[in-house]
Motif scaffolding. Sequence first.
Motif, PDB file in Angstrom:
ATOM      1  N   SER A  78       1.086  -1.571  -0.211  1.00 39.93           N
ATOM      2  CA  SER A  78       0.059   0.151   0.153  1.00 39.93           C
ATOM      3  C   SER A  78       0.734   1.249   0.047  1.00 39.93           C
ATOM      4  CB  SER A  78      -1.164  -0.093   1.020  1.00 39.93           C
ATOM      5  OG  SER A  78      -0.783   0.964   2.535  1.00 39.93           O
ATOM      6  N   GLY A  79       2.129   1.269   0.243  1.00 42.67           N
ATOM      7  CA  GLY A  79       2.669   2.509   0.553  1.00 42.67           C
ATOM      8  C   GLY A  79       2.492   3.118   1.853  1.00 42.67           C
ATOM      9  N   ILE A  80       1.696   2.503   3.003  1.00 45.50           N
ATOM     10  CA  ILE A  80       1.129   3.445   3.655  1.00 45.50           C
ATOM     11  C   ILE A  80       2.505   3.316   4.907  1.00 45.50           C
ATOM     12  CG2 ILE A  80      -0.055   3.350   5.810  1.00 45.50           C
ATOM     13  CD1 ILE A  80      -2.077   3.098   3.749  1.00 45.50           C
ATOM     14  N   ARG A  81       3.307   3.749   5.548  1.00 43.17           N
ATOM     15  CA  ARG A  81       3.511   3.895   6.566  1.00 43.17           C
ATOM     16  C   ARG A  81       3.327   4.796   8.278  1.00 43.17           C
ATOM     17  NH1 ARG A  81       9.389   6.784   6.035  1.00 43.17           N
ATOM     18  NH2 ARG A  81       8.249   8.403   7.288  1.00 43.17           N
ATOM     19  N   ILE A  82       3.722   4.128   9.149  1.00 46.46           N
ATOM     20  CA  ILE A  82       3.269   4.861  10.440  1.00 46.46           C
ATOM     21  C   ILE A  82       4.743   4.765  11.032  1.00 46.46           C
ATOM     22  CG2 ILE A  82       0.858   3.849  10.367  1.00 46.46           C
ATOM     23  CD1 ILE A  82       1.403   2.045  12.516  1.00 46.46           C
ATOM     24  N   ASP A  83       4.982   6.243  11.790  1.00 48.29           N
ATOM     25  CA  ASP A  83       6.251   6.484  12.597  1.00 48.29           C
ATOM     26  C   ASP A  83       5.672   6.531  13.793  1.00 48.29           C
ATOM     27  OD1 ASP A  83       7.729   5.817  10.612  1.00 48.29           O
ATOM     28  OD2 ASP A  83       6.942   8.293  10.207  1.00 48.29           O
ATOM     29  N   ILE A  84       6.414   5.261  14.698  1.00 51.25           N
ATOM     30  CA  ILE A  84       5.326   6.379  16.332  1.00 51.25           C
ATOM     31  C   ILE A  84       6.586   6.443  17.552  1.00 51.25           C
ATOM     32  CG2 ILE A  84       4.536   5.427  18.262  1.00 51.25           C
ATOM     33  CD1 ILE A  84       3.480   2.998  16.238  1.00 51.25           C
ATOM     34  N   TRP A  85       6.363   8.016  17.909  1.00 47.95           N
ATOM     35  CA  TRP A  85       6.883   8.271  18.856  1.00 47.95           C
ATOM     36  C   TRP A  85       6.296   7.997  20.155  1.00 47.95           C
ATOM     37  CZ3 TRP A  85       6.719  10.306  13.936  1.00 47.95           C
ATOM     38  CH2 TRP A  85       7.867  10.741  13.776  1.00 47.95           C
ATOM     39  N   SER A  86       6.777   7.985  21.111  1.00 45.68           N
ATOM     40  CA  SER A  86       6.241   7.309  22.710  1.00 45.68           C
ATOM     41  C   SER A  86       7.228   7.913  23.548  1.00 45.68           C
ATOM     42  CB  SER A  86       5.871   6.363  22.824  1.00 45.68           C
ATOM     43  OG  SER A  86       5.464   5.671  23.652  1.00 45.68           O
ATOM     44  N   ASP A  87       6.239   8.473  24.600  1.00 44.35           N
ATOM     45  CA  ASP A  87       7.319   9.247  25.960  1.00 44.35           C
ATOM     46  C   ASP A  87       7.712   7.918  26.694  1.00 44.35           C
ATOM     47  OD1 ASP A  87       4.940   9.079  27.429  1.00 44.35           O
ATOM     48  OD2 ASP A  87       4.674  10.199  28.466  1.00 44.35           O
ATOM     49  N   GLN A  88       7.218   6.685  26.738  1.00 42.49           N
ATOM     50  CA  GLN A  88       7.461   5.118  27.314  1.00 42.49           C
ATOM     51  C   GLN A  88       9.291   4.539  27.380  1.00 42.49           C
ATOM     52  OE1 GLN A  88       4.069   4.849  29.693  1.00 42.49           O
ATOM     53  NE2 GLN A  88       4.826   6.431  29.672  1.00 42.49           N
ATOM     54  N   ASP A  89       9.309   4.569  27.771  1.00 42.63           N
ATOM     55  CA  ASP A  89      10.906   3.024  28.296  1.00 42.63           C
ATOM     56  C   ASP A  89      10.243   1.719  27.568  1.00 42.63           C
ATOM     57  OD1 ASP A  89      12.184   5.172  29.024  1.00 42.63           O
ATOM     58  OD2 ASP A  89      11.580   5.053  31.173  1.00 42.63           O
ATOM     59  N   ALA A  90       9.422   1.241  27.278  1.00 43.53           N
ATOM     60  CA  ALA A  90       8.891   0.049  26.468  1.00 43.53           C
ATOM     61  C   ALA A  90       7.894   0.294  25.248  1.00 43.53           C
ATOM     62  CB  ALA A  90       8.964  -0.590  28.129  1.00 43.53           C
ATOM     63  N   PHE A  91       7.936  -0.802  24.631  1.00 43.56           N
ATOM     64  CA  PHE A  91       7.005  -0.930  23.770  1.00 43.56           C
ATOM     65  C   PHE A  91       6.730  -2.940  23.955  1.00 43.56           C
ATOM     66  CE2 PHE A  91       6.096  -1.241  18.976  1.00 43.56           C
ATOM     67  CZ  PHE A  91       5.261  -0.205  19.087  1.00 43.56           C
ATOM     68  N   GLN A  92       5.214  -2.534  23.228  1.00 44.56           N
ATOM     69  CA  GLN A  92       5.282  -3.886  23.341  1.00 44.56           C
ATOM     70  C   GLN A  92       3.819  -4.242  21.781  1.00 44.56           C
ATOM     71  OE1 GLN A  92       5.014  -5.752  26.530  1.00 44.56           O
ATOM     72  NE2 GLN A  92       3.462  -8.165  25.494  1.00 44.56           N
ATOM     73  N   LEU A  93       5.078  -5.360  21.655  1.00 44.71           N
ATOM     74  CA  LEU A  93       4.796  -6.315  19.889  1.00 44.71           C
ATOM     75  C   LEU A  93       3.627  -7.027  20.331  1.00 44.71           C
ATOM     76  CD1 LEU A  93       4.980  -6.311  16.869  1.00 44.71           C
ATOM     77  CD2 LEU A  93       7.080  -7.277  17.019  1.00 44.71           C
ATOM     78  N   TYR A  94       1.879  -7.611  19.931  1.00 48.74           N
ATOM     79  CA  TYR A  94       1.495  -8.669  19.690  1.00 48.74           C
ATOM     80  C   TYR A  94       1.403  -8.300  18.455  1.00 48.74           C
ATOM     81  CZ  TYR A  94      -2.090 -11.518  20.639  1.00 48.74           C
ATOM     82  OH  TYR A  94      -3.369 -11.665  21.125  1.00 48.74           O
ATOM     83  N   GLY A  95       1.897  -9.944  17.847  1.00 44.79           N
ATOM     84  CA  GLY A  95       1.851 -10.726  16.542  1.00 44.79           C
ATOM     85  C   GLY A  95       0.499 -10.921  16.848  1.00 44.79           C
ATOM     86  N   CYS A  96      -0.604 -11.544  17.502  1.00 44.58           N
ATOM     87  CA  CYS A  96      -1.727 -11.958  17.421  1.00 44.58           C
ATOM     88  C   CYS A  96      -1.950 -12.568  17.407  1.00 44.58           C
ATOM     89  CB  CYS A  96      -2.797 -11.526  15.955  1.00 44.58           C
ATOM     90  SG  CYS A  96      -2.382  -9.322  16.046  1.00 44.58           S
ATOM     91  N   GLY A  97      -0.605 -13.804  18.545  1.00 51.37           N
ATOM     92  CA  GLY A  97      -1.167 -15.064  18.149  1.00 51.37           C
ATOM     93  C   GLY A  97      -1.666 -15.769  18.662  1.00 51.37           C
ATOM     94  N   GLY A  98      -3.124 -15.202  19.584  1.00 47.81           N
ATOM     95  CA  GLY A  98      -4.517 -16.142  20.250  1.00 47.81           C
ATOM     96  C   GLY A  98      -5.630 -14.933  19.862  1.00 47.81           C
ATOM     97  N   GLN A  99      -4.871 -15.153  18.224  1.00 47.19           N
ATOM     98  CA  GLN A  99      -6.570 -14.686  17.236  1.00 47.19           C
ATOM     99  C   GLN A  99      -6.417 -15.696  15.827  1.00 47.19           C
ATOM    100  OE1 GLN A  99      -8.521 -12.207  17.376  1.00 47.19           O
ATOM    101  NE2 GLN A  99      -7.270 -11.452  19.492  1.00 47.19           N
ATOM    102  N   ASN A 100      -7.487 -15.964  15.485  1.00 46.82           N
ATOM    103  CA  ASN A 100      -7.445 -17.333  14.461  1.00 46.82           C
ATOM    104  C   ASN A 100      -7.956 -16.821  13.632  1.00 46.82           C
ATOM    105  OD1 ASN A 100     -10.154 -17.049  14.361  1.00 46.82           O
ATOM    106  ND2 ASN A 100     -11.277 -19.147  15.775  1.00 46.82           N
ATOM    107  N   GLY A 101      -8.338 -15.485  12.953  1.00 46.66           N
ATOM    108  CA  GLY A 101      -8.180 -15.373  11.560  1.00 46.66           C
ATOM    109  C   GLY A 101     -10.007 -15.137  11.330  1.00 46.66           C
ATOM    110  N   LYS A 102     -10.775 -15.818  11.904  1.00 42.07           N
ATOM    111  CA  LYS A 102     -11.554 -15.381  11.770  1.00 42.07           C
ATOM    112  C   LYS A 102     -12.601 -13.777  11.898  1.00 42.07           C
ATOM    113  CE  LYS A 102     -13.007 -19.708  13.051  1.00 42.07           C
ATOM    114  NZ  LYS A 102     -13.767 -21.020  14.592  1.00 42.07           N
TER     115      LYS A 102
END
Length: 333
Positions: A308-332
């Motif tokens: 799509s050519g879409i990009r998001i840049d995320i700025w944050s004041d926090q010292d940690a960043f959680q990444l969730y790849g949706c292992g608990g989702q089945n796609g439905k």
Amino acid sequence: MTPCKHLLNVLLLLAAVTVGQTAGGNYAAGSPDADGKYTIAAEGIRAQFIPYGASLTNLFINDTNAVERDIVLGYDNASYYSIDQSHPHLGGVPGRYANRIKNSSFEIDGIEYHVLPNEHNNNNTLHGGPRGWDWRNFTVVAHTTSSVTFSIVDPDGEQGFPGEVISYITYTVTPYQWHIKMVALATTKKTPIMLTSHVYWNLDAFQNPNNPTALNHTLHLPYSGQRIAVDGILIPNGTILANQPGSVNDFWTAPKQVGASFDDPEILGNCGTNCSGYDNCFLVNRAQEGPFDWRSKGPVATVLSEWSGIRIDIWSDQDAFQLYGCGGQNGKL
């Protein structure tokens, strides 16, 4: 648990998200639309929210071919959020404590508190318990064409947490940017508070005919050479791990696709026992560079879709960043 089927979920607190391109419109302030959503807009961005969980339901921008895309996951009708009992925390604000509390208990000034468990056979509390904040309706206290503020009063003893908490969640858009500010005030007692924005991203808006998932999105975490170790049910164990160059958790030495390491044996157990994928807390190491302004120092995360050519840049004041790849989702969904 199965690997992520469609989505990428990232968690943040005080932040600015810069996105691609679109044309905003003029929207009346003060009232929701027919679908129960509050709209705010600026040049290049249009966003919609609902009081249930103070949730982001839609984020519209144009891709590089000038096609408008809704790049977050949410229901068309606001009423369905409270009906869907699977409740995957779509775009909401989990609280009063996001992520997990071991054994559903904690101690403050020698007093042990027990909060309601709701995960892993009731061995821990996730996102504030079975009736956390994103299960509840917030109050809309302000709404303009470019900003909306939600508020919630969490009473003493709710879900077992001590003390009253008053919170304000403000979303604002400026040209090509979405801003999030979360304030929580403990008014009567000491209490743990940790808030986040639980948005699921798919920068192709599920329209990529070659790959409907977000695993082909490129992710860069330039400050995250370390992560927090967890046990088999994702409770932090106090250990800081290095994200070795070339390893499955290396998104810092260079950008790489989210699913690039899913064939690597090291990915097994990376998001918990028998879970292949990501549900990890990456540290944001900026202090070694001396004083910094988080608004100008550069994004803590960048996600890009080549399709799509879409990009998001995320700025944050926090010292940690959680990444969730949706292992608990089945796609439905």
